[in-house]
Each structure stands twice: as C-alpha cells, then as structure tokens.
Design an enzyme around this catalytic site. Structure first.
Site, PDB file in Angstrom:
ATOM      1  N   GLU A 214       0.852  -1.190   0.000  1.00 30.21           N
ATOM      2  CA  GLU A 214       0.000   0.000   0.000  1.00 30.21           C
ATOM      3  C   GLU A 214       0.890   1.243   0.000  1.00 30.21           C
ATOM      4  O   GLU A 214       1.932   1.272   0.657  1.00 30.21           O
ATOM      5  CB  GLU A 214      -0.874  -0.030   1.250  1.00 30.21           C
ATOM      6  CG  GLU A 214      -1.747   1.196   1.456  1.00 30.21           C
ATOM      7  CD  GLU A 214      -2.374   1.225   2.841  1.00 30.21           C
ATOM      8  OE1 GLU A 214      -3.444   1.845   2.998  1.00 30.21           O
ATOM      9  OE2 GLU A 214      -1.796   0.635   3.779  1.00 30.21           O
TER      10      GLU A 214
ATOM     11  N   LYS B 155      -9.908   0.511  -2.025  1.00 29.76           N
ATOM     12  CA  LYS B 155     -10.167   0.088  -0.651  1.00 29.76           C
ATOM     13  C   LYS B 155     -11.626   0.324  -0.288  1.00 29.76           C
ATOM     14  O   LYS B 155     -12.118   1.446  -0.349  1.00 29.76           O
ATOM     15  CB  LYS B 155      -9.252   0.852   0.309  1.00 29.76           C
ATOM     16  CG  LYS B 155      -9.287   0.341   1.730  1.00 29.76           C
ATOM     17  CD  LYS B 155      -8.235   1.059   2.589  1.00 29.76           C
ATOM     18  CE  LYS B 155      -8.174   0.491   3.993  1.00 29.76           C
ATOM     19  NZ  LYS B 155      -7.146   1.179   4.815  1.00 29.76           N
TER      20      LYS B 155
ATOM     21  N   CYS C 203      -4.428  -3.078   3.967  1.00 28.61           N
ATOM     22  CA  CYS C 203      -4.152  -2.683   5.349  1.00 28.61           C
ATOM     23  C   CYS C 203      -5.198  -3.214   6.333  1.00 28.61           C
ATOM     24  O   CYS C 203      -5.365  -4.410   6.475  1.00 28.61           O
ATOM     25  CB  CYS C 203      -4.012  -1.163   5.427  1.00 28.61           C
ATOM     26  SG  CYS C 203      -3.142  -0.612   6.925  1.00 28.61           S
TER      27      CYS C 203
END
Length: 549
Positions: free
Chosen positions: A298, A359, A410
């Site tokens: 990321e 995301k 994440c």
C-alpha cells in the site's frame, strides 16, 4: 404495606446459609467488593493485552476472560458495566497505543470509544452466572456478540484486537478453519468460563476431596478447558491442492517515518522501483528465481501513476524488467476534487495498468473524517487528512497473469466479510498490502501479521503481507510464516507457495459458512441472556408478591 427490594440483589445468587452453619472450609465469595472488582478488571485487561503481539503470550487470553467472569460473579448490571468499561479501557489503551505515535493524545478517543463495547459485555456477564451449567457457552457467546457489534458500529466498526487474533501461535488457530474468528473467540472465552467455574467449585462449600461429586465437577471443568484449547491440534486443515507459484514481495522502505510520509512520496516510489530492478538483476544473474508475479505494498506509489507521466514510466520500467505483472499500491485522485482513492492496480509489463481495487473500508478519522466540522473542534489533527478517501465497491479479487489473488488493503484484513468476499470471488491466495510508516513502532505490524496468519488458516490458503517498512511476510496455508523481513529496511522476499486450484478456493468449513456462525451465536446468546434477565429471582419474587396481594 409496600415492600421494596434492594437493587443490589438484581443478579446476585440466592442467599445461602452462613459458612459456619454448613461447615465450609473454603468459599469463593458470592459478590466481590467494589475495590476487588476494579482490581480484577484492570488485571484482566492487562492479561488480555499480553496475549497479543508483540508479547504474544496467547495462553493469557483464556485466563484473562476467566478472571473477568470471576470478578463479576454476583455483581449488579451497573457494576458490571463500569467494570467492563475499565477492563476495556486498560486493554484497548495497551494494545492500540501504537496509534498515538504521531498524532498526540487525540488517539485516546479510540480506546475510550471501543471500551463502550466491553462495558456492554460487563453488564451482561453477571447474567451468565444465573445458570452455571451454561456459563461457558454464555461467556463465549457474549464475547462473540460484543465483537460482532464493535466490528460493525459506528462508522463500519473497528474489529482490530479481537480475541481470536491473539491465537496465531496457539493450538486454537486451526479452529479458524471451522468457524472463523467468531469460532476461535468463542472457544477461548468458553475456556475462560470453564476455568472460572472450576475455581468457584474448588472454593465452594467444602474441599473437593471431601465431596466426590464436587471433585468430579472441578476435574470436569478443568479437563473441558484443556480440551477446548487443544482441540485444534486434531482439526484437519486441507491443503490448497493447486499449482505451485513463485511470488515476490518488494519492501521499499521510506526515508522517514511519521505523518509527513506523503511528502516523501517520490522517494518511496523510487525505493520500490529500485528494489524491483535489483531483483530483476538478480534473476538475470541466476541468483534469484523468476516470480510469477510481484506484490508492492500500500502507498508504494503515492503519486497518482495515471496522472503523473514520470511515475507511469517508472512503474512500467519495473514491470518490463520483471516480465510479470506487479500489484502496486497507489494513491489515485478522485472521484472529484475532494476525494482520493486508496487503490491497488495490476500493472502488466505489456499493457500497463489494468484491474483496479479501491479500498472498500477506509478507516474513519484516519483516511476520512466523519463529522469533520465537529471533529475539528476536538482536534485540528483532522486537517492532516485534507481530502477524504473514497470507498470502493468492487470486491478485491485481482488477476495476476494466470492466477487470481484475494486482495485486502491494510486494516481490511481485520474485517471478516471483506476477506471472505475476495476469496469467494476466486482468490487462490490471500494478499494484504499495507503501509506501516505512520505508526513507527513494531506493535501494529506484528498484530497485523497475526491477522494475516489467522486468515491463511481460516481459508487454508497461503497469504502474503507486503509492507512499506515491515513486517513483510510469506505465510503458509496453515498460518506458519515461511519467510519475513525486518522492520525499517529495504527487503526482497521470493518464495514458492502452493495455491488453490481455480474454482476450489472454498475448501474449509469456515469459508462455506461465512458469517453464519457469528450471526447464530450472537442471536442465541442475546435471546438466552434476555430470558435470564427477565426470569431473574428479583422479578419472580415481585410477581409472586403481586399475586399474593
């Protein structure tokens, strides 16, 4: 004449004869004094923290939950609520203290808010003692219910530091393949309930040695606790059964840690390109294996590569040197001038950027600011996020040449549904791209790796974690780490893993059941506790008096 009843007895066990009258030698008190409840809550929260990385004493988790249950035996619901809040405040402050590395005291809003869920748990815990035979099941169910709520509310929830995620090194890890995180949390909490029962029975009417039945109850509860924690040792975990692929992870590292990470974005991109070119040179020299695909973390390109020709050219150069697709983590502009998108992009060596995954669950108060005008009154740190991250709506399944990855970005690895969706959509292995540069310390990365290991065992699939600063790792399908990087260094990991055959990635019971174990356990527990509250002795006594009148 009107009769009043002391509210302090709402959930207390019925009054029993004095110890002297029954000849008791040992006795666990029916209700602890307030100071002891406070001390027990603090100790329980500290013990649960010790179960999580980087300390990682997984066996303290059932002890912590058992001690918490013991602490609230016979308490009022109100006392249980404040004790639960104290427990949560200690635990979440300790386990999440890395969140405050660069933002100051504003991070304390995280443990303060999360402790509200353990306050609810504390209020429910005294009810679980109304039926001792059901205590282990109700304790397990209450923890599942509490974690289900905090995984969803507010703002989509925050499921970090669930009890299950402390068990990456425990025998209970394999239970993840049967019922996922809710199943493992249930087993650990139920074990705590059995330990609590064993102690209460041990310190009950008379020494167990003087009462064979009492001794059998103590031994049975202790044996049940051991069996629950050890049952994972005999749970079979299916092999992925598909082709063996070679995966490369690039950990480029960053020049400096902290909230000014984005100001270094060109240097960060250069680091990842340079490390990838170094791997290409090693492959050409015959000192490294040719991977089937490469994974960057990321934020490895915080420059929008579709809007910046230099970034586009650098990434293309790296992909062409590797001759295989690279899964990059990019920060994309839009939609509109007020948003950015945390995006994974498959970068082909021949056709350039292809599939994208945005995301789906940006982190509130970190990647977007809910109620921004109100939040600014609390702290001007909210302006460190000038543009909110936009949530995507596409499942994170990414095609890397001939293979398919279930991708998470994440914190998304903590959300059951996001990982399940990507696996169910065809992911043959799990990939987690993360950036730990804004946290600085080791705790966050170590806790995240434990969750990656948990997901691998849950689905019986290999998993990789690619980080900007570490820990990056390759995880086998049973949750064991086969290779990992250090922290705050540039690293290249190349590893062979067996992935699932196409269309055969749903191989565990947990993968088939999805969220159903959590839903059923939560509903059953809620109904059972509601019935125990409604039929508590206090209410039954009041009804009898009403009839008599």
């Amino acid at each position: 004449m009107a009769t009043t009843v002391d509210s302090d007895s709402v959930t207390s066990p019925p009054e029993e004869p004095a110890a002297a009258a029954t000849g008791r030698s040992f006795r666990y008190p029916d209700r602890l004094p307030a100071w002891a409840v406070a001390l027990g809550s603090v100790l329980s929260g500290a013990l649960l923290w010790l179960a999580f990385p980087p300390v990682g004493l997984w066996w303290t988790a059932p002890i912590a939950l058992g001690l918490f249950a013991l602490t609230l035996r016979g308490s009022r619901l109100r006392r249980g609520a404040w004790a639960g809040y104290l427990f949560g405040l200690v635990f979440f402050t300790a386990v999440l203290h890395w969140a405050g590395t660069y933002v100051g005291s504003v991070w304390l809003f995280l443990p303060v808010s999360q402790a509200a869920f353990t306050a609810l748990l504390g209020a429910l815990t005294p009810l679980t003692w109304r039926r001792p035979a059901l205590l282990p099941a109700l304790t397990g169910g209450a923890w599942v219910l509490s974690e289900a709520l905090r995984s969803r509310i507010p703002f989509g929830g925050f499921p970090w530091a669930r009890v299950a995620f402390s068990q990456a090194d425990a025998p209970t890890l394999k239970l993840a393949s049967l019922a996922g995180a809710p199943g493992v949390t249930f087993a650990v909490a139920a074990t705590g309930g059995l330990l609590a029962l064993a102690l209460v029975w041990l310190l009950s009417e008379r020494p167990p040695a003087a009462n064979q039945r009492q001794l059998l109850k103590v031994v049975g509860a202790a044996a049940g606790a051991i069996a629950l924690m050890a049952i994972g040792l005999v749970v079979p975990l299916p092999s992925p059964g598909g082709p063996t692929v070679t995966v490369a992870i690039i950990q480029g590292n960053v020049p400096r840690l902290g909230l000014d990470f984005n100001a270094q974005r060109r240097a960060v991109l250069d680091n990842h390109v340079n490390a990838t070119m170094k791997l290409a040179s090693q492959i050409a020299a015959g000192t490294a294996k040719q991977p089937d695909f490469v994974i960057w973390p990321e934020n490895s390109s915080d420059i929008d590569p579709l809007a910046n020709p230099d970034a586009y050219a650098e990434i293309t150069q790296a992909a062409q040197a590797m001759k295989v697709p690279i899964l990059i983590g990019g920060m994309m502009n839009g939609p509109g001038p007020t948003h950015v998108s945390n995006t994974s992009i498959v970068w082909s060596p021949t056709t350039g950027p292809g599939e994208r995954y945005v995301k789906r669950h940006p982190v509130p108060f970190a990647e977007y600011i809910p109620l921004r005008s109100i939040a600014r009154m609390v702290s001007n740190k909210v302006d460190l996020v000038p543009r909110d991250f936009y949530p995507g709506d596409r499942v994170g399944v990414m095609t890397m040449g001939k293979y398919t990855l279930a991708d998470s970005i994440c914190f998304e690895v903590a959300y059951d549904g996001l990982v399940h969706d990507a696996v169910a959509a065809g992911g043959q292995m799990i990939a987690v791209q993360t950036n730990n540069a804004t946290f600085g310390k080791t705790e966050e990365s170590a806790q995240q790796l434990a969750m990656v290991r948990f997901r691998a065992a849950e689905y019986g699939l290999p998993a990789v974690m690619a980080s900007t600063t570490g820990i990056s790792a390759v995880v086998e399908h049973d949750g064991t780490v086969s290779q990992h990087s250090g922290l705050f260094e540039q690293a290249i990991l190349v590893e062979q893993v067996q992935i699932a055959a196409p269309g055969h990635q749903i191989a565990t019971v947990a993968a088939v059941l999805g969220e159903w174990p959590e839903i059923l356990a939560s509903l059953a527990t809620a109904v059972a506790l509601a019935l125990l509250w409604w039929t508590r002795p206090q209410r039954r006594l009041g009804r009898r008096r009403e009839k008599a009148a």
